[in-house]
Each structure stands twice: as C-alpha cells, then as structure tokens.
Design a protein around this motif. Structure first.
Motif, PDB file in Angstrom:
ATOM      1  N   GLN A   4       1.004  -1.249  -0.147  1.00 34.21           N
ATOM      2  CA  GLN A   4      -0.029   0.054  -0.124  1.00 34.21           C
ATOM      3  C   GLN A   4       0.793   1.383   0.099  1.00 34.21           C
ATOM      4  O   GLN A   4       0.841   1.695  -0.822  1.00 34.21           O
ATOM      5  N   THR A   5       2.048   1.333   0.977  1.00 30.16           N
ATOM      6  CA  THR A   5       2.577   2.686   0.939  1.00 30.16           C
ATOM      7  C   THR A   5       3.390   2.288  -0.301  1.00 30.16           C
ATOM      8  O   THR A   5       3.632   3.383  -1.211  1.00 30.16           O
ATOM      9  N   HIS A   6       3.798   1.790  -1.058  1.00 30.74           N
ATOM     10  CA  HIS A   6       4.666   1.526  -2.430  1.00 30.74           C
ATOM     11  C   HIS A   6       3.931   2.271  -3.532  1.00 30.74           C
ATOM     12  O   HIS A   6       4.609   3.412  -4.866  1.00 30.74           O
ATOM     13  N   ALA A   7       2.612   1.361  -3.287  1.00 31.45           N
ATOM     14  CA  ALA A   7       1.757   2.607  -4.564  1.00 31.45           C
ATOM     15  C   ALA A   7       1.221   3.696  -4.265  1.00 31.45           C
ATOM     16  O   ALA A   7       1.134   4.169  -4.821  1.00 31.45           O
ATOM     17  N   VAL A   8       1.082   4.542  -2.970  1.00 33.32           N
ATOM     18  CA  VAL A   8       0.543   5.450  -2.918  1.00 33.32           C
ATOM     19  C   VAL A   8       1.749   6.313  -3.436  1.00 33.32           C
ATOM     20  O   VAL A   8       1.690   7.345  -3.840  1.00 33.32           O
ATOM     21  N   ARG A   9       3.039   5.632  -3.440  1.00 34.94           N
ATOM     22  CA  ARG A   9       4.305   6.795  -2.861  1.00 34.94           C
ATOM     23  C   ARG A   9       4.398   6.976  -4.585  1.00 34.94           C
ATOM     24  O   ARG A   9       5.317   7.937  -5.085  1.00 34.94           O
ATOM     25  N   THR A  10       3.453   5.917  -5.459  1.00 32.92           N
ATOM     26  CA  THR A  10       4.120   6.000  -7.424  1.00 32.92           C
ATOM     27  C   THR A  10       2.898   6.739  -8.135  1.00 32.92           C
ATOM     28  O   THR A  10       3.011   6.142  -9.252  1.00 32.92           O
ATOM     29  N   SER A  11       2.282   6.743  -7.069  1.00 32.35           N
ATOM     30  CA  SER A  11       0.944   7.668  -7.580  1.00 32.35           C
ATOM     31  C   SER A  11       0.244   8.994  -7.347  1.00 32.35           C
ATOM     32  O   SER A  11       0.740   9.173  -6.074  1.00 32.35           O
ATOM     33  N   ALA A  12      -0.422   9.289  -8.283  1.00 29.85           N
ATOM     34  CA  ALA A  12      -0.964  11.036  -7.725  1.00 29.85           C
ATOM     35  C   ALA A  12      -2.256  10.505  -7.296  1.00 29.85           C
ATOM     36  O   ALA A  12      -2.224  11.836  -6.158  1.00 29.85           O
ATOM     37  N   ALA A  13      -3.089  10.171  -7.188  1.00 24.63           N
ATOM     38  CA  ALA A  13      -3.921   9.803  -6.086  1.00 24.63           C
ATOM     39  C   ALA A  13      -3.865   8.282  -5.273  1.00 24.63           C
ATOM     40  O   ALA A  13      -3.778   7.726  -5.707  1.00 24.63           O
ATOM     41  N   PRO A  14      -4.177   8.517  -3.238  1.00 27.43           N
ATOM     42  CA  PRO A  14      -3.814   7.597  -2.909  1.00 27.43           C
ATOM     43  C   PRO A  14      -4.695   6.390  -3.464  1.00 27.43           C
ATOM     44  O   PRO A  14      -4.774   5.537  -3.277  1.00 27.43           O
ATOM     45  N   VAL A  15      -5.955   6.569  -3.197  1.00 24.25           N
ATOM     46  CA  VAL A  15      -7.355   5.965  -3.701  1.00 24.25           C
ATOM     47  C   VAL A  15      -7.355   5.224  -5.163  1.00 24.25           C
ATOM     48  O   VAL A  15      -6.926   3.699  -5.220  1.00 24.25           O
ATOM     49  N   SER A  16      -6.274   5.847  -6.385  1.00 23.97           N
ATOM     50  CA  SER A  16      -5.510   5.493  -7.876  1.00 23.97           C
ATOM     51  C   SER A  16      -5.171   4.844  -7.269  1.00 23.97           C
ATOM     52  O   SER A  16      -5.276   3.024  -7.568  1.00 23.97           O
ATOM     53  N   GLY A  17      -3.971   4.164  -6.419  1.00 26.87           N
ATOM     54  CA  GLY A  17      -3.022   3.892  -5.901  1.00 26.87           C
ATOM     55  C   GLY A  17      -3.274   1.754  -5.110  1.00 26.87           C
ATOM     56  O   GLY A  17      -2.709   0.773  -5.538  1.00 26.87           O
ATOM     57  N   LEU A  18      -4.308   2.593  -4.278  1.00 27.47           N
ATOM     58  CA  LEU A  18      -4.781   1.571  -3.236  1.00 27.47           C
ATOM     59  C   LEU A  18      -5.536   0.681  -3.753  1.00 27.47           C
ATOM     60  O   LEU A  18      -5.465  -0.891  -3.901  1.00 27.47           O
ATOM     61  N   ARG A  19      -6.591   1.354  -4.909  1.00 27.93           N
ATOM     62  CA  ARG A  19      -7.485   0.157  -5.968  1.00 27.93           C
ATOM     63  C   ARG A  19      -6.124  -0.221  -6.849  1.00 27.93           C
ATOM     64  O   ARG A  19      -6.831  -1.794  -7.124  1.00 27.93           O
ATOM     65  N   ASP A  20      -4.926  -0.050  -7.869  1.00 26.05           N
ATOM     66  CA  ASP A  20      -4.986  -1.702  -8.400  1.00 26.05           C
ATOM     67  C   ASP A  20      -4.363  -2.425  -7.924  1.00 26.05           C
ATOM     68  O   ASP A  20      -3.813  -3.431  -7.744  1.00 26.05           O
ATOM     69  N   VAL A  21      -3.864  -2.021  -6.436  1.00 20.25           N
ATOM     70  CA  VAL A  21      -3.156  -2.923  -5.542  1.00 20.25           C
ATOM     71  C   VAL A  21      -4.445  -4.439  -4.996  1.00 20.25           C
ATOM     72  O   VAL A  21      -4.105  -5.221  -5.454  1.00 20.25           O
TER      73      VAL A  21
END
Length: 398
Positions: free
Chosen positions: A116-133
C-alpha cells in the motif's frame, strides 16, 4: 515503458503471486483442520494465531518503515508465505499448524503495509494507487481458492506446493521494484501528534472501515468455508464460492473512486451495510449454492469498497511523511478485527451452529456504525479541517 509504469507492473505481479498463495491457504487451512480432526472452535483459534501475529507486527510497521525501504518488506512477505505453506505441507500437527499461522500473520503485515505504501508513493492520488493494489490482490485471491479447491480433491499437499512456488516466485518482481528511501522523520510541527492519529477526522473513519474489511476477510478465511463444508458443499465448490467473493472484491475496488466521491460518511455506510448483510445471508443459505454465491458477491463488493477507500482516506488526511504511519495504523485496526473475529466466533459456535453464528456476525456488522474516536461531522468533504487541506497541497515528487 517508463520506470514508474514498469514498477507498477512488477508490483502487480508480486501482489498477484502473493495473493494466490494466501488465497490457497484460505481454502486449505480450514479444510485441513477438518481433515486433521480439529473442532470448529479449535480451527477458529488457529486462525486467530495468524491474526495476532499480524496485529503485533503491524504495531511496529510505522517505525520499521522509517528505517527499511518498503520493497524489502514485500520481498520478505513472499518468502514468509512460502514458508507458511511449507510448514503445513510437512504436517498438520498442532506445532506445525501454529508455526505456519504465525509466519502467515507476519507475512500479511509485511505485504499489506509495504504494498500500500509503495503504491501511494508511485500514484498521484492515493485512492487510485490503492485500487491498483486491491485489483491485483483480488486477481490472486480469485485464482488461489479455485485452484486450491480443485487440486485438494487430488491431493492434500498439492495446493500447498503451489502456494510455496507462488510465494517464492513473488520475491523476484518484488526485488526489482524502485527502492524508495525509508520515510523521513516527521516534521517537528507534527511531533507528538501520532498519539492522536487514530482520532483525527477522516483517519478515524478509515480505521473503522478497515475494521469491517478485516472482519469480513477473517470470516471468509475461516468460518465461511467451514460452514459450507459442514453444509455438504464439496471442496471444489467451496473454492469456487470463495473465488466469487474475492472476484466481487475486485468490483468493489473498481467502483471505489465513485464511492469515495460520495463523501466519507457515505463510503463508510455503503461498505458496511453491503458487507454485513451479505455475510449474514451466508449462514442460512450455506447449503444452497446459488443464493450463497449471491450473498458472498454482495459482501465482497462491500469489502472491496472498505479496504480500498478506507486506507485512501487515511493517506489523504495526513502529512505525506505520515502516510506510512497512517497506513500501518489502519492496518492495525484490520489486524485487530482479524484476531478478535475468530475468537468471538469460536465462543459463539460452542453455543450455536456455525450457520447461526455467521448470521449473528453479519447482522452485528451491518447497522450504521459510529466511527472510532467519537462523533465526527464529516457528512461531506467540505467539512474537512484546514490543516488537512494544507497537507493535501503538498505533493511528493519521484
């Protein structure tokens, strides 16, 4: 393909493989428990061992992520989930069972917080990064139970061997991820505020949402397959039904952006009601394949919303350097639910059948809850405090 897109692809592959191994265990653990002669209460206690290991590990994840890059925790999670499968393949004796559950709990803590933290750090918006995870995790969770249920019919050890292979292979893409530095020390202006982090507006709702997601996941991995088995469903059908639930999580994650746009309170209520009522229906319909599939699908959509939107809200509400702490905190609430739910169910099934206990658990989860930390006036995003808005204006660069 640029480095960030390549990283996302590698991360998705590692997540799918880990989730495949974990999904395998979600079927094998309860079925192996029944096969080895454990009672329903004993199986619940064994599942709780993994949850308490995850809970204790989560308590230290915020501090650990200030010292160790997040990718190394993802590498470790792959190794540990393979070891967890290997221990059960050796023997279902209580010593090996407990050791396997302990290792699995630590692996899950490492996996969820780091991914989750890695996705948030590579995404402009947290919800999109966490959705990918969650989408990647859902694919693995969809395949794992189906394959495990199918191969269980041929051999008890075969699905565990597949889990070992999947966890081991997950190490490779995880090791190739971008090596972000550990989170920096929190700014002096925020020093000491982490004591009240779980009470901040928005973060408290996120903690409650992850609690609901943890309760659902705990019961899906323990008493749901147990109830289906006791109702006469064959192992292959149980695997398919669990895969339906996990596929529904993908749907919930996919619509999470739309749900998030409805507001914090609406996201909480939608997710909790769907999860609770769907779970409640599993008990009375456990012997009927089509109705129980529908109930698991409804609960899975709700759980997908909870586990995607909840951590995203937490990440949005805090300073960028607090995101590791916030995600570890919401994970701690999830781990607490993973620990307490099997214990509560273990007590219930000594007094009532498993199906009735599931009905009670689902109904208790479905009413509109009061978020932890007391009342909050967050019926719309416009009511967020100014401090939170200031945090959002700060953007990380990569």
């Amino acid at each position: 393909m640029d480095s960030v897109n390549c990283d996302r692809a590698l991360s998705a592959l590692a997540i799918i493989l880990f989730s495949f191994a974990l999904g395998t265990l979600s079927v094998v653990v309860p079925l192996l428990g029944v096969h080895a002669g454990y009672t329903p209460s004993e199986i619940g206690l064994l599942v709780a061992v993994a949850a308490i290991a995850q809970l204790i590990t989560r308590l230290y994840m915020g501090a650990l992520m200030r010292r160790i890059p997040d990718k190394f925790f993802l590498v470790g999670s792959g190794l540990m989930i393979a070891i967890s499968c290997a221990l059960l393949a050796i023997s279902p004796a209580v010593v090996f069972f407990v050791a396997s559950q302990l290792v699995q709990g630590i692996a899950r803590a490492f996996f969820w917080t780091s991914s989750q933290t890695h996705a948030v750090r590579t995404s402009a918006a947290p919800v999109s990064g966490l959705r990918d995870v969650n989408l990647a995790a859902g694919i693995g969770a969809l395949l794992g139970p189906t394959v495990a249920g199918y191969f269980w019919e041929a051999s008890v050890e075969l699905p565990l061997i597949m889990g070992i292979v999947a966890g081991s292979v997950a190490v490779v893409p995880a090791a190739l991820l971008i090596r972000f530095p550990p989170f920096a020390a929190r700014p002096s202006s925020l020093t000491g505020s982490d004591v009240r982090l779980w009470r901040r507006p928005g973060v408290n709702v996120a903690c409650w949402m992850n609690t609901g997601a943890g309760t659902w996941k705990s019961l899906l991995d323990s008493y749901v397959p147990l109830a289906l088995s006791l109702a006469g469903q064959p192992a292959a059908v149980i695997g398919i039904l669990l895969s339906i639930a996990n596929a529904a999580v993908l749907v919930g994650s996919t619509v999470s952006g739309w749900v998030r746009s409805r507001g914090v309170r609406a996201s909480l209520v939608i997710g909790m009601i769907m999860t609770g009522l769907g779970l409640a229906a599993v008990g009375p319909f456990s012997g009927l394949t089509v109705p129980v599939a529908a109930a698991l699908a409804i609960s899975g959509i709700g759980a997908g919303v909870l586990q995607t939107v909840g951590p995203a809200i937490a990440a949005e509400m805090v300073h960028p350097e607090e995101r590791g702490d916030a995600l570890a905190l919401t994970g701690t609430f999830r781990a607490t639910a993973l620990f307490l739910s099997p214990l509560a169910m273990a007590g219930l099934v000594t007094l009532t059948p498993v199906t009735a206990a599931l009905l009670a658990a689902g109904l208790l989860s479905s009413p509109r809850p009061q978020p932890p930390g007391g009342p909050t006036k967050m019926s719309s995003d416009r009511q967020r405090p100014k401090a939170r808005a200031a945090c959002l204006r700060r953007r990380e660069t990569f």
